[in-house]
Design a protein around this motif. Structure first.
Motif: not given
Length: 97
Positions: A78-83
């Motif tokens: 989720a963090i990677t997708a947001c970034q």
């Protein structure tokens, strides 16, 4: 923050999760597919939604295909997708971690 581009993180391999994040029009909307939907569907949504909110994203369409990922994997994807969606690849928001 507003999503700048559609972004994906993760794979469809066993014990992983694939999250596709794109612009939404009405809050945070989920399309979740999971083999363990009955047991963990709400927890998966909550984990992803918390990450999205920590990036101050107010509107998003979130497509999720879960293959039995554990919570730390879900959070990392989720963090990677947001970034990626916010085009922050080279400037990670460390306070989210």
């Amino acid at each position: 923050m507003e999503i700048k581009q559609t972004a994906m993180a993760g794979t469809l391999e066993s014990s992983d999760i694939q999250i596709v994040l794109s612009q939404g029009s009405n809050g945070i909307e989920f399309d979740l597919t999971s083999d363990v939907m009955k047991q963990f569907g709400d927890d998966i949504k909550e984990t992803i939604e918390n990450v999205i909110k920590s990036f101050e994203i107010e509107s998003a369409m979130v497509k999720v295909v879960d293959k039995g990922a554990l919570t730390p994997v879900i959070k990392a994807r989720a963090i990677t997708a947001c970034q990626r969606a916010l085009d922050l690849k080279d400037q990670p928001k460390w306070e989210v971690l």
